[in-house]
Design a protein around this motif. Structure first.
Motif, PDB file in Angstrom:
ATOM      1  N   VAL A  40       0.890  -1.265   0.241  1.00 32.48           N
ATOM      2  CA  VAL A  40       0.041  -0.078  -0.119  1.00 32.48           C
ATOM      3  C   VAL A  40       0.939   1.220  -0.088  1.00 32.48           C
ATOM      4  CG1 VAL A  40      -1.647   1.265   1.361  1.00 32.48           C
ATOM      5  CG2 VAL A  40      -2.144  -1.110   1.095  1.00 32.48           C
ATOM      6  N   LEU A  41       1.912   1.277   0.800  1.00 37.28           N
ATOM      7  CA  LEU A  41       2.623   2.481   0.946  1.00 37.28           C
ATOM      8  C   LEU A  41       3.653   2.888  -0.383  1.00 37.28           C
ATOM      9  CD1 LEU A  41       4.149   1.842   4.579  1.00 37.28           C
ATOM     10  CD2 LEU A  41       2.819   3.737   3.631  1.00 37.28           C
ATOM     11  N   LEU A  42       3.939   1.660  -0.883  1.00 33.50           N
ATOM     12  CA  LEU A  42       4.601   1.828  -2.213  1.00 33.50           C
ATOM     13  C   LEU A  42       3.846   2.295  -3.347  1.00 33.50           C
ATOM     14  CD1 LEU A  42       7.512   0.922  -3.237  1.00 33.50           C
ATOM     15  CD2 LEU A  42       6.859  -1.239  -3.985  1.00 33.50           C
ATOM     16  N   HIS A  43       2.462   1.774  -3.539  1.00 31.68           N
ATOM     17  CA  HIS A  43       1.813   1.635  -4.463  1.00 31.68           C
ATOM     18  C   HIS A  43       0.777   2.728  -4.527  1.00 31.68           C
ATOM     19  CE1 HIS A  43       3.196  -2.657  -5.459  1.00 31.68           C
ATOM     20  NE2 HIS A  43       3.739  -1.979  -6.404  1.00 31.68           N
ATOM     21  N   GLN A  44       0.407   3.373  -3.302  1.00 33.32           N
ATOM     22  CA  GLN A  44      -0.779   4.249  -3.180  1.00 33.32           C
ATOM     23  C   GLN A  44      -0.188   5.667  -2.743  1.00 33.32           C
ATOM     24  OE1 GLN A  44      -4.395   2.939  -1.501  1.00 33.32           O
ATOM     25  NE2 GLN A  44      -4.179   1.003  -1.847  1.00 33.32           N
ATOM     26  N   ASP A  45      -0.885   6.807  -3.117  1.00 28.62           N
ATOM     27  CA  ASP A  45      -0.605   8.272  -2.807  1.00 28.62           C
ATOM     28  C   ASP A  45      -0.895   8.178  -1.350  1.00 28.62           C
ATOM     29  OD1 ASP A  45       0.337  10.406  -2.363  1.00 28.62           O
ATOM     30  OD2 ASP A  45      -1.032  11.432  -3.687  1.00 28.62           O
ATOM     31  N   VAL A  46      -0.387   7.953  -0.279  1.00 29.15           N
ATOM     32  CA  VAL A  46      -0.949   7.677   1.268  1.00 29.15           C
ATOM     33  C   VAL A  46       0.175   8.108   1.853  1.00 29.15           C
ATOM     34  CG1 VAL A  46      -0.404   5.500   1.190  1.00 29.15           C
ATOM     35  CG2 VAL A  46      -2.272   6.197   3.008  1.00 29.15           C
ATOM     36  N   GLU A  47      -0.228   8.940   3.065  1.00 27.65           N
ATOM     37  CA  GLU A  47       0.603   9.442   4.200  1.00 27.65           C
ATOM     38  C   GLU A  47       0.201   8.404   5.435  1.00 27.65           C
ATOM     39  OE1 GLU A  47       2.766  11.412   3.856  1.00 27.65           O
ATOM     40  OE2 GLU A  47       2.148  12.773   2.400  1.00 27.65           O
ATOM     41  N   GLU A  48       1.200   7.915   6.268  1.00 27.34           N
ATOM     42  CA  GLU A  48       1.175   7.117   7.167  1.00 27.34           C
ATOM     43  C   GLU A  48       1.923   7.828   8.491  1.00 27.34           C
ATOM     44  OE1 GLU A  48       1.613   2.408   8.558  1.00 27.34           O
ATOM     45  OE2 GLU A  48       3.545   3.375   7.508  1.00 27.34           O
ATOM     46  N   VAL A  49       1.120   7.832   9.563  1.00 27.78           N
ATOM     47  CA  VAL A  49       1.541   8.484  10.828  1.00 27.78           C
ATOM     48  C   VAL A  49       1.805   7.085  11.589  1.00 27.78           C
ATOM     49  CG1 VAL A  49       0.993   9.767  13.193  1.00 27.78           C
ATOM     50  CG2 VAL A  49      -0.098  10.590  10.684  1.00 27.78           C
ATOM     51  N   VAL A  50       3.085   7.229  12.248  1.00 26.70           N
ATOM     52  CA  VAL A  50       3.307   5.926  13.070  1.00 26.70           C
ATOM     53  C   VAL A  50       3.409   6.364  14.346  1.00 26.70           C
ATOM     54  CG1 VAL A  50       4.670   4.665  11.236  1.00 26.70           C
ATOM     55  CG2 VAL A  50       5.806   6.442  12.714  1.00 26.70           C
ATOM     56  N   ILE A  51       2.864   5.895  15.528  1.00 28.35           N
ATOM     57  CA  ILE A  51       3.235   5.999  16.942  1.00 28.35           C
ATOM     58  C   ILE A  51       3.621   4.868  17.820  1.00 28.35           C
ATOM     59  CG2 ILE A  51       1.755   6.727  18.796  1.00 28.35           C
ATOM     60  CD1 ILE A  51      -0.789   7.160  16.534  1.00 28.35           C
ATOM     61  N   VAL A  52       4.694   5.140  18.406  1.00 23.72           N
ATOM     62  CA  VAL A  52       5.388   4.057  19.049  1.00 23.72           C
ATOM     63  C   VAL A  52       5.473   4.692  20.783  1.00 23.72           C
ATOM     64  CG1 VAL A  52       7.869   2.992  19.364  1.00 23.72           C
ATOM     65  CG2 VAL A  52       7.000   3.578  17.175  1.00 23.72           C
ATOM     66  N   LYS A  53       4.918   3.583  21.452  1.00 22.65           N
ATOM     67  CA  LYS A  53       4.951   3.882  22.959  1.00 22.65           C
ATOM     68  C   LYS A  53       6.115   2.913  23.542  1.00 22.65           C
ATOM     69  CE  LYS A  53       2.201   3.209  27.161  1.00 22.65           C
ATOM     70  NZ  LYS A  53       3.144   2.355  27.859  1.00 22.65           N
ATOM     71  N   ALA A  54       7.135   3.616  23.921  1.00 23.15           N
ATOM     72  CA  ALA A  54       8.391   2.892  24.663  1.00 23.15           C
ATOM     73  C   ALA A  54       8.953   3.848  25.672  1.00 23.15           C
ATOM     74  CB  ALA A  54       9.568   2.644  23.636  1.00 23.15           C
ATOM     75  N   ASN A  55       9.421   3.118  26.588  1.00 19.13           N
ATOM     76  CA  ASN A  55       9.945   3.752  27.590  1.00 19.13           C
ATOM     77  C   ASN A  55       9.470   5.177  28.494  1.00 19.13           C
ATOM     78  OD1 ASN A  55      12.483   2.151  27.351  1.00 19.13           O
ATOM     79  ND2 ASN A  55      13.117   3.487  25.671  1.00 19.13           N
ATOM     80  N   ASP A  56       7.935   4.805  28.363  1.00 18.70           N
ATOM     81  CA  ASP A  56       6.888   6.047  29.047  1.00 18.70           C
ATOM     82  C   ASP A  56       6.930   6.964  28.464  1.00 18.70           C
ATOM     83  OD1 ASP A  56       6.089   4.243  31.483  1.00 18.70           O
ATOM     84  OD2 ASP A  56       8.051   4.661  32.447  1.00 18.70           O
ATOM     85  N   GLN A  57       7.199   6.885  27.133  1.00 23.72           N
ATOM     86  CA  GLN A  57       6.933   8.146  25.934  1.00 23.72           C
ATOM     87  C   GLN A  57       6.106   7.447  24.889  1.00 23.72           C
ATOM     88  OE1 GLN A  57      11.239   9.168  25.584  1.00 23.72           O
ATOM     89  NE2 GLN A  57      10.923  10.912  26.852  1.00 23.72           N
ATOM     90  N   LEU A  58       5.586   8.450  24.110  1.00 28.42           N
ATOM     91  CA  LEU A  58       5.030   8.507  22.787  1.00 28.42           C
ATOM     92  C   LEU A  58       5.841   9.052  21.798  1.00 28.42           C
ATOM     93  CD1 LEU A  58       1.384   8.715  23.517  1.00 28.42           C
ATOM     94  CD2 LEU A  58       2.380   6.775  23.011  1.00 28.42           C
ATOM     95  N   VAL A  59       6.427   8.240  20.696  1.00 27.93           N
ATOM     96  CA  VAL A  59       6.996   8.883  19.753  1.00 27.93           C
ATOM     97  C   VAL A  59       6.090   8.860  18.596  1.00 27.93           C
ATOM     98  CG1 VAL A  59       9.101   8.720  18.285  1.00 27.93           C
ATOM     99  CG2 VAL A  59       9.227   7.985  20.471  1.00 27.93           C
ATOM    100  N   PHE A  60       5.962  10.158  17.785  1.00 23.42           N
ATOM    101  CA  PHE A  60       5.062  10.337  16.509  1.00 23.42           C
ATOM    102  C   PHE A  60       6.026  10.690  15.504  1.00 23.42           C
ATOM    103  CE2 PHE A  60       2.276  11.428  20.017  1.00 23.42           C
ATOM    104  CZ  PHE A  60       0.961  10.903  19.321  1.00 23.42           C
ATOM    105  N   GLY A  61       5.720  10.130  14.461  1.00 22.74           N
ATOM    106  CA  GLY A  61       6.496  10.224  13.050  1.00 22.74           C
ATOM    107  C   GLY A  61       5.655   9.912  11.863  1.00 22.74           C
TER     108      GLY A  61
END
Length: 386
Positions: free
Chosen positions: A142-163
């Motif tokens: 999907v990421l390769l073939h479609q024009d789409v944005e993906e937000v990623v959210i990682v919870k680690a070490n009592d923090q949230l990382v957004f990217g």
């Protein structure tokens, strides 16, 4: 310079080791740490460097650029923050955007509501549609073939990382080299190109190294070495395999035009010499003979005894063709039969007397539908004492 999230493949320990080896060699100033089993974080890279690493690595599925790190948030706050990331990603000329969300480390918590994120975007004048996906995010296809944005959210070490995702494995290209090359030999096992790339990167992370595969088969390792700019040499005891490797490399050169240095010769792996190879080599990368896909338990003792003799002879002979400091990365068979494990690990442990040191702990890579596993060993040749 920015921070990036690397999302690792199925055998995550192996994938992390590959990325660590390449990043540590190419970008020694970067700080690369693992924050979850399948997620690593790297600082001090440019976006161009991060994208080039995605192209280089076999075991990293996708890479996301970090935009913010926060303390833990409620699900509603995560939805607001995700919408904010998407607003900042939207180009002014784009009237509508497609998006997806990927999460890691929040599996026990409520997932963000994509419909609500869509409504938040609408309140800001942005038309959008969302693409449903598993919690870990959109597929590479999907990421390769479609024009789409993906937000990623990682919870680690009592923090949230957004990217947001900036690079993904080119699965079309991997499939092309796996299935479209003219020669293959499924009777002797098929080394996946991604795994071959991982082995090459573990042994030879610097471009331009002279890499030998003494069990080259149909040349999968050779192709992946050429892809990352190495000089490759293949050898095999069977003329059929030599011919197949040559044909596959010629096909590769036609598909990926460039200046390549390569050679393939017929030779027993235990009889290779600098004269045959026209010099010494910087690395050896190989998948050795793994034995039958489903061996009978009564055959295993003799099979491993014979393999131990073969590889002991090979490692002894390779001391004549390896440069001091050269690395050997090799996949060997491992079989669990009841409570007994058959492995060549004792052989690898005994190689110190021949000038080898263990560089990394072994990794086990399962082969789908078989009882024979791959056990991947990485050793460094320090040189023989005079």
């Amino acid at each position: 310079m920015s921070s990036y999230l690397f999302f690792l493949g199925r055998v995550n320990n192996l994938c992390f080791a590959e990325a660590s080896r390449v990043i540590g060699t190419l970008y020694p100033e970067a700080n690369f740490v693992r924050i979850l089993p399948h997620v690593a974080l790297v600082d001090e890279l440019s976006e161009e460097q991060a994208v080039s690493l995605q192209e280089r690595l076999g075991g990293t599925i996708k890479i996301a650029k970090v935009v913010e790190t926060t303390s833990p948030l409620s699900t509603e706050q995560i939805e607001e923050k995700s919408a904010e990331v998407l607003v900042n990603l939207r180009k002014p000329e784009v009237k509508s955007l497609s998006f997806g969300i990927g999460e890691f480390g929040r599996e026990s918590l409520d997932a963000p509501n994509l419909t609500r994120i869509k409504k938040i975007l609408k309140s800001k004048g942005i038309s959008s549609r969302f693409i449903d996906s598993p919690r870990y995010g959109l597929s590479a296809s999907v990421l390769l073939h479609q024009d789409v944005e993906e937000v990623v959210i990682v919870k680690a070490n009592d923090q949230l990382v957004f990217g947001y995702t900036i690079a993904v494995q080119n699965i079309d290209d991997w499939t092309k080299r796996d299935r479209m090359k003219p020669r293959s030999d499924r009777r002797r096992g098929m080394l996946p190109p991604k795994l071959a790339r991982i082995l090459v990167n573990l042994a030879a992370p610097t471009k331009g190294e002279r890499v030998l595969d003494p069990f080259c088969g149909t040349g999968t390792t050779l192709l992946e070495g050429l892809m990352v700019g190495q000089e490759v040499i293949g050898a095999d005891i069977r003329q059929e395999a030599v011919d197949q490797s040559r044909e596959n490399i010629e096909w590769f050169v036609s598909q990926y035009p460039g200046n390549y240095t390569w050679d393939v010769a017929m030779s027993d792996a235990t009889k290779l010499t600098p004269e045959l190879l026209r010099g010494t080599v910087d690395a050896i990368v190989a998948e050795g003979f793994l034995g039958p896909l489903t061996p009978l338990e009564r055959e295993l003792p003799n099979m491993f005894k014979g393999l131990e003799k073969l590889y002991l002879g090979a490692f002894k002979q390779w001391t004549h063709i390896l440069k001091p400091g050269a690395v050997v990365c090799i996949a060997l068979p491992r079989v669990e039969a009841g409570k007994k494990v058959y492995s060549l690990s004792p052989l690898i442990d005994s190689l110190e007397k021949f000038g080898y040191n263990i560089l990394l702990s072994p990794f086990v890579y399962d082969r789908e539908g078989t009882i024979t596993q791959r056990e991947i060993f990485t050793v460094q040749f320090k040189g023989l004492d005079n």
